[in-house]
Write an enzyme that holds these catalytic residues in place. Structure first.
Site, PDB file in Angstrom:
ATOM      1  N   ARG A  45       0.262  -1.452  -0.209  1.00  0.00           N
ATOM      2  CA  ARG A  45      -0.206   0.179   0.100  1.00  0.00           C
ATOM      3  C   ARG A  45       1.009   0.889  -0.285  1.00  0.00           C
ATOM      4  NH1 ARG A  45      -5.261  -0.962   3.147  1.00  0.00           N
ATOM      5  NH2 ARG A  45      -5.568  -3.098   2.227  1.00  0.00           N
ATOM      6  N   ASP A 156     -15.977   8.690   7.560  1.00  0.00           N
ATOM      7  CA  ASP A 156     -15.000   8.116   7.274  1.00  0.00           C
ATOM      8  C   ASP A 156     -13.407   8.415   7.567  1.00  0.00           C
ATOM      9  OD1 ASP A 156     -15.077   5.063   5.966  1.00  0.00           O
ATOM     10  OD2 ASP A 156     -12.799   6.572   5.736  1.00  0.00           O
TER      11      ASP A 156
END
Length: 284
Positions: A45, A156
């Site tokens: 990532r 979020d």
């Protein structure tokens, strides 16, 4: 831990010490626990980010985070690590319950009190599929929705996901789990046919905000229902217990909490009562 460190096989050297530093930083900031077997995931990532920054190793990346200006990079790190797997009407039994039980109760209560107020929170909304699914369910269940003070809060940790949800833009393939009648009613194809956009009717029901669940919650509530699905599995037990208590305080008495299919609140039965598969109700 030499067996875990396979830096020589990678484009960027990545030691176990580097991983533990990044894992501790993520946990400190978000409560997310990155166990040792997540080391490869963290590398995959962040490798792109190292290329963008023209760094040669994860040690340099860790130093960057430690520098006085590292706070700016911290948000990028969190966005990269956060898992964002979602789809429209995921775990459909939750939306069936929302329409058949929660909305029915809210409307019956409003008929008695005259208070046409409804609040739902999608905590961990990712790219917006969940709150838009709630909005579609709401619009279908309330034929006179215009007479209601109805709002959906969508939050979020990942700022890029919040921005995508706010835009209301998705690929046509993203809509495959939405019934055809709802796709036709609530989404329109762009002029270049590259994406579809949620209708203003849905978008006007939802407020998207970036929020760290471990930080301060500026909203007041109370909420009729909270969706927090597949979020708590990333937290340790103390963080999870604290979060459950805070959710109960945000819900009105008898309010509803929906959690993920692999999650449970068995240690919080004095706060919430199990009412269905991953469906809990705050005790009165």
């Amino acid at each position: 831990m030499a067996s875990i460190d396979v830096a020589e096989q990678r484009e960027f050297p990545f030691s176990f010490k580097d991983f533990k530093y990044l894992a501790s930083l993520v946990h400190e900031q978000t409560g997310i626990v990155l166990k040792d077997h997540k080391m490869n995931m963290v590398y995959s990532r962040l490798a792109r980010r190292l290329r963008e920054l023209e760094l040669s190793s994860f040690r340099e990346y860790c130093r960057l985070l430690q520098d006085p200006g590292g706070d700016d990079e911290l948000g990028t790190l969190i966005n990269a690590i956060t898992t964002n797997l979602t789809r429209f009407f995921r775990e459909s039994h939750h939306f069936d319950h929302l329409k058949e039980v929660v909305f029915q109760q809210v409307q019956e209560e409003a008929h008695k009190t005259g208070n046409n107020r409804l609040r739902i929170w999608s905590a961990g909304c990712s790219s917006g599929e969940e709150p838009y699914s709630i909005a579609m369910s709401l619009s279908a269940a309330f034929p006179r929705l215009g007479s209601w003070d109805a709002r959906i809060l969508a939050t979020d940790l990942d700022t890029s996901m919040v921005a995508r949800g706010k835009s209301g833009k998705y690929s046509a393939s993203d809509l495959e789990t939405i019934p055809a009648s709802l796709r036709k009613r609530y989404f329109s194809l762009s002029a270049d046919k590259q994406f579809v956009t949620a209708s203003d009717q849905l978008r006007n029901l939802i407020t998207f905000k970036q929020l760290n669940l471990l930080g301060a919650w500026p909203m007041k509530g109370p909420f009729d229902a909270i969706f927090c699905r597949n979020v708590m599995i990333y937290f340790d037990e103390p963080t999870k217990s604290k979060l459950i208590r805070r959710y109960s305080e945000m819900l009105k008495p008898g309010g509803w909490l929906y959690i993920g299919h692999s999650e449970t609140l068995l240690d919080s039965q004095h706060i919430f009562q199990l009412m269905g598969r991953t469906i809990y109700r705050r005790t009165e």
